[in-house]
Write an enzyme that holds these catalytic residues in place. Structure first.
Site, PDB file in Angstrom:
ATOM      1  N   CYS A   1       0.821  -1.039   0.147  1.00 22.28           N
ATOM      2  CA  CYS A   1       0.083   0.083   0.039  1.00 22.28           C
ATOM      3  C   CYS A   1       0.883   1.299  -0.013  1.00 22.28           C
ATOM      4  O   CYS A   1       1.951   1.165   0.832  1.00 22.28           O
ATOM      5  CB  CYS A   1      -1.000  -0.155   1.041  1.00 22.28           C
ATOM      6  SG  CYS A   1      -2.042   1.460   1.155  1.00 22.28           S
TER       7      CYS A   1
ATOM      8  N   CYS B   1       0.280   4.936   6.914  1.00 20.12           N
ATOM      9  CA  CYS B   1      -0.359   4.574   8.330  1.00 20.12           C
ATOM     10  C   CYS B   1       0.714   4.142   9.204  1.00 20.12           C
ATOM     11  O   CYS B   1       1.037   3.097   8.789  1.00 20.12           O
ATOM     12  CB  CYS B   1      -1.506   3.777   8.032  1.00 20.12           C
ATOM     13  SG  CYS B   1      -2.635   4.362   6.797  1.00 20.12           S
TER      14      CYS B   1
ATOM     15  N   CYS C   1       0.307   0.057  10.275  1.00 22.12           N
ATOM     16  CA  CYS C   1      -0.175  -0.942   9.294  1.00 22.12           C
ATOM     17  C   CYS C   1       0.809  -1.691   8.798  1.00 22.12           C
ATOM     18  O   CYS C   1       2.138  -0.994   8.151  1.00 22.12           O
ATOM     19  CB  CYS C   1      -0.950  -0.118   8.446  1.00 22.12           C
ATOM     20  SG  CYS C   1      -1.764  -1.354   7.193  1.00 22.12           S
TER      21      CYS C   1
ATOM     22  N   CYS D   1     -16.086  -9.145   5.337  1.00 22.36           N
ATOM     23  CA  CYS D   1     -15.803  -7.897   5.029  1.00 22.36           C
ATOM     24  C   CYS D   1     -14.495  -8.009   4.155  1.00 22.36           C
ATOM     25  O   CYS D   1     -13.402  -8.440   4.605  1.00 22.36           O
ATOM     26  CB  CYS D   1     -15.332  -7.191   6.602  1.00 22.36           C
ATOM     27  SG  CYS D   1     -14.498  -5.823   6.450  1.00 22.36           S
TER      28      CYS D   1
ATOM     29  N   CYS E   1     -19.438  -5.943   3.496  1.00 23.95           N
ATOM     30  CA  CYS E   1     -18.862  -4.941   3.858  1.00 23.95           C
ATOM     31  C   CYS E   1     -17.572  -4.905   3.091  1.00 23.95           C
ATOM     32  O   CYS E   1     -16.752  -5.940   2.721  1.00 23.95           O
ATOM     33  CB  CYS E   1     -18.711  -4.783   5.211  1.00 23.95           C
ATOM     34  SG  CYS E   1     -17.686  -3.212   5.854  1.00 23.95           S
TER      35      CYS E   1
ATOM     36  N   CYS F   1     -19.790   1.850   8.523  1.00 23.82           N
ATOM     37  CA  CYS F   1     -18.908   1.128   9.566  1.00 23.82           C
ATOM     38  C   CYS F   1     -17.561   1.955   9.807  1.00 23.82           C
ATOM     39  O   CYS F   1     -16.808   2.097   8.978  1.00 23.82           O
ATOM     40  CB  CYS F   1     -18.348  -0.264   9.256  1.00 23.82           C
ATOM     41  SG  CYS F   1     -17.067  -1.288  10.388  1.00 23.82           S
TER      42      CYS F   1
ATOM     43  N   ARG G   1     -18.115  -3.347  17.769  1.00 22.34           N
ATOM     44  CA  ARG G   1     -17.300  -4.331  17.661  1.00 22.34           C
ATOM     45  C   ARG G   1     -16.114  -4.349  18.331  1.00 22.34           C
ATOM     46  O   ARG G   1     -15.273  -3.315  18.044  1.00 22.34           O
ATOM     47  CB  ARG G   1     -16.930  -4.637  15.876  1.00 22.34           C
ATOM     48  CG  ARG G   1     -16.165  -5.546  15.688  1.00 22.34           C
ATOM     49  CD  ARG G   1     -16.241  -6.090  14.132  1.00 22.34           C
ATOM     50  NE  ARG G   1     -17.486  -6.228  13.408  1.00 22.34           N
ATOM     51  CZ  ARG G   1     -17.851  -5.137  12.614  1.00 22.34           C
ATOM     52  NH1 ARG G   1     -16.835  -4.227  12.166  1.00 22.34           N
ATOM     53  NH2 ARG G   1     -19.040  -4.999  12.050  1.00 22.34           N
TER      54      ARG G   1
HETATM   55  N1  SAM Z   1      -6.769   0.449   3.068  1.00 27.06           N
HETATM   56  C1  SAM Z   1      -8.061   0.634   3.536  1.00 27.06           C
HETATM   57  C2  SAM Z   1      -7.911   1.778   4.556  1.00 27.06           C
HETATM   58  O1  SAM Z   1      -7.013   2.174   5.295  1.00 27.06           O
HETATM   59  O2  SAM Z   1      -9.254   2.392   4.705  1.00 27.06           O
HETATM   60  C3  SAM Z   1      -8.657  -0.684   4.131  1.00 27.06           C
HETATM   61  C4  SAM Z   1      -7.835  -1.357   5.085  1.00 27.06           C
HETATM   62  S1  SAM Z   1      -7.062  -0.767   6.404  1.00 27.06           S
HETATM   63  C5  SAM Z   1      -6.081  -2.241   6.937  1.00 27.06           C
HETATM   64  C6  SAM Z   1      -8.526  -1.008   7.639  1.00 27.06           C
HETATM   65  C7  SAM Z   1      -8.216  -0.682   9.029  1.00 27.06           C
HETATM   66  O3  SAM Z   1      -7.501  -1.435   9.960  1.00 27.06           O
HETATM   67  C8  SAM Z   1      -7.371   0.739   9.347  1.00 27.06           C
HETATM   68  O4  SAM Z   1      -8.349   1.905   9.237  1.00 27.06           O
HETATM   69  C9  SAM Z   1      -6.924   0.613  10.868  1.00 27.06           C
HETATM   70  O5  SAM Z   1      -8.133   1.002  11.583  1.00 27.06           O
HETATM   71  C10 SAM Z   1      -7.074  -0.922  10.965  1.00 27.06           C
HETATM   72  N2  SAM Z   1      -5.775  -1.621  11.224  1.00 27.06           N
HETATM   73  C11 SAM Z   1      -4.795  -1.707  10.349  1.00 27.06           C
HETATM   74  N3  SAM Z   1      -3.624  -2.017  10.773  1.00 27.06           N
HETATM   75  C12 SAM Z   1      -3.895  -2.193  12.173  1.00 27.06           C
HETATM   76  C13 SAM Z   1      -3.112  -2.707  13.425  1.00 27.06           C
HETATM   77  N4  SAM Z   1      -1.891  -3.096  13.321  1.00 27.06           N
HETATM   78  N5  SAM Z   1      -3.683  -2.716  14.667  1.00 27.06           N
HETATM   79  C14 SAM Z   1      -5.126  -2.345  14.702  1.00 27.06           C
HETATM   80  N6  SAM Z   1      -5.868  -2.000  13.825  1.00 27.06           N
HETATM   81  C15 SAM Z   1      -5.148  -1.760  12.325  1.00 27.06           C
HETATM   82  C1  DTB Z   2     -11.384  -2.695  11.469  1.00 23.50           C
HETATM   83  O1  DTB Z   2     -11.449  -1.656  12.177  1.00 23.50           O
HETATM   84  N1  DTB Z   2     -10.326  -3.582  11.690  1.00 23.50           N
HETATM   85  C2  DTB Z   2     -10.401  -4.414  10.530  1.00 23.50           C
HETATM   86  C3  DTB Z   2     -11.550  -4.027   9.725  1.00 23.50           C
HETATM   87  N2  DTB Z   2     -11.748  -2.932  10.270  1.00 23.50           N
HETATM   88  C4  DTB Z   2     -10.701  -3.791   8.223  1.00 23.50           C
HETATM   89  C5  DTB Z   2      -8.794  -4.566  10.307  1.00 23.50           C
HETATM   90  C6  DTB Z   2      -7.916  -5.058  11.605  1.00 23.50           C
HETATM   91  C7  DTB Z   2      -6.474  -5.242  10.962  1.00 23.50           C
HETATM   92  C8  DTB Z   2      -5.563  -5.605  11.833  1.00 23.50           C
HETATM   93  C9  DTB Z   2      -3.954  -5.720  11.418  1.00 23.50           C
HETATM   94  C10 DTB Z   2      -3.810  -6.854  10.445  1.00 23.50           C
HETATM   95  O2  DTB Z   2      -4.557  -7.985  10.713  1.00 23.50           O
HETATM   96  O3  DTB Z   2      -3.459  -6.614   9.227  1.00 23.50           O
HETATM   97 FE1  SF4 Z   3      -2.943   1.185   3.307  1.00 23.90          FE
HETATM   98 FE2  SF4 Z   3      -3.098  -0.046   5.755  1.00 23.90          FE
HETATM   99 FE3  SF4 Z   3      -3.211   2.465   5.612  1.00 23.90          FE
HETATM  100 FE4  SF4 Z   3      -5.160   0.899   4.849  1.00 23.90          FE
HETATM  101  S1  SF4 Z   3      -4.366   1.029   6.767  1.00 23.90           S
HETATM  102  S2  SF4 Z   3      -4.482   2.562   3.779  1.00 23.90           S
HETATM  103  S3  SF4 Z   3      -3.687  -0.797   3.874  1.00 23.90           S
HETATM  104  S4  SF4 Z   3      -1.400   1.347   4.940  1.00 23.90           S
END
Ligand code: SAM
Ligand code: DTB
Ligand code: SF4
Length: 322
Positions: A51, A55, A58, A95, A127, A187, A259
């Site tokens: 990506c 973030c 992430c 989802c 979703c 959501c 959730r």
């Molecule tokens: N790329 C899209 C976005 O950012 O909206 C969708 C996927 S992103 C992985 C969805 C959500 O996962 C993020 O908004 C964040 O709240 C959650 N998330 C990602 N990495 C995480 C982590 N290490 N621990 C907890 N939540 C995480």
């Molecule tokens: C949300 O609030 N949490 C989910 C879903 N919406 C997309 C994602 C959590 C991701 C946790 C880190 C991972 O497994 O990569």
């Molecule tokens: Fe990309 Fe992860 Fe950020 Fe979603 S949360 S925009 S997958 S870097």
């Protein structure tokens, strides 16, 4: 229903004596939901890693060296087969998550639309969480049968700039508006444990509870600290803070599904029971979230049978869009 909770009120609720807070939240929960029912969602990472966003929590951001397996967009058949398995295991919602900054009008998006159609036709809520979205794209998803769109605000507006620099909090709000215009359910929630202070948590809860209507589902994630990301050294969130956050969200947004999201792995059954007592009524089930471990289906079966919980049916929590 109130959309004008202020920071002082939120602070007072969050700091009630813990058992008083849980009692209040549980009372609100019981007034609005059947307390023995928990909505179960299955996450499917349809496109993993690489990506362009930064973030800092992430593992899927291309710029961090993390230990994940990257994957191009999944095939429709594979998604349908995981959805079938999830349905048989009690999930009412699938989802679909993609490591995209935004949706593009290309063949990948067309494939996602087909996934949405196919899984919706199995009588499951679908979703998507695909990053930023235009109004037209939101409408196309709606026309394909999409039920909900996930787009988290993650933290307070002030703290957002410290956590993500490649997009703004306003970009996030724009997408949420586009989602609402297409009459999709929303959501939207956030993450605790990013290094934010209490004020940031209250501001996040104020932003969520000032949305009118409230998001139909509110994921409360605790950070899964991943090696290679800037937040790898963050300490785990104490259970008491998670419980306070859930209970406060429940009181502010009485009819939203709250959730208990990322961060269940490693929490005991009794810790999770406290979260359900405090008003959480949804989880992600499946051995994996997107890239990180989650309690196994077997462990969750024991959790549900021990606590006497049953999964909700698809669309059971839907009361129409206002
Ligand atoms: N790329 C899209 C976005 O950012 O909206 C969708 C996927 S992103 C992985 C969805 C959500 O996962 C993020 O908004 C964040 O709240 C959650 N998330 C990602 N990495 C995480 C982590 N290490 N621990 C907890 N939540 C995480
Ligand atoms: C949300 O609030 N949490 C989910 C879903 N919406 C997309 C994602 C959590 C991701 C946790 C880190 C991972 O497994 O990569
Ligand atoms: Fe990309 Fe992860 Fe950020 Fe979603 S949360 S925009 S997958 S870097």
């Amino acid at each position: 229903m109130r959309y004008d909770w202020n920071l002082r009120e939120i602070n007072e609720i969050y700091h009630l004596p813990l058992l008083e807070l849980i009692y209040k939240a549980s009372t609100v929960h019981r007034q609005n939901f059947s307390a023995g029912k928990v909505q179960v969602s299955r996450l499917i990472s349809i496109k993993t890693g690489g990506c362009p966003e930064d973030c800092s929590y992430c593992p899927q951001a291309a710029r961090y060296q993390t230990d994940i397996e990257k994957n191009a967009l999944m095939n429709v058949d594979e998604v349908v087969s995981i959805a079938k398995e999830a349905k048989a295991q009690g999930s009412s919602r699938v989802c679909l998550g993609a490591a995209w900054r935004e949706v593009k009008d290309d063949s990948d998006f067309d494939r996602v639309l087909t996934m949405v159609k196919e899984v919706t036709s199995m009588d499951m809520e679908v979703c998507c969480t695909l990053g930023m979205l235009s109004e037209t794209q939101a409408q196309k998803l709606k026309d394909a049968g999409l039920y909900a769109y996930n787009h988290n605000i993650d933290t307070s507006e002030d703290n957002y700039k410290k956590i993500i620099t490649t997009r703004s909090y306003d970009d996030r709000m724009d997408t949420l508006h586009n989602v609402r215009k297409a009459k999709l359910t929303v959501c939207c929630g956030g993450i605790i444990g990013l290094g934010e202070n209490e004020e940031d948590r209250f501001q996040m809860l104020r932003s969520l509870s000032s949305m009118n209507p409230h998001p139909e589902s509110v994921p409360i994630n605790t950070l899964v600290a991943i090696k290679g990301t800037p937040l790898e050294q963050q300490k785990p969130v104490p259970i008491w803070e998670l419980v306070r956050m859930i209970a406060t969200a429940r009181i502010l947004m009485p009819k939203s599904v709250i959730r208990l999201s990322a961060g269940r792995e490693g929490r005991s059954m009794s810790d999770q029971a406290l979260c359900f007592m405090a008003g959480a009524n949804s989880i992600f089930a499946g051995n994996k979230l997107l890239t990180t471990p989650n309690p196994s289906i077997d462990e969750d079966q024991i959790l549900f049978s021990t606590l006497g919980l049953t999964p909700t049916e698809s669309f059971e929590n839907y009361h129409g869009l206002s």
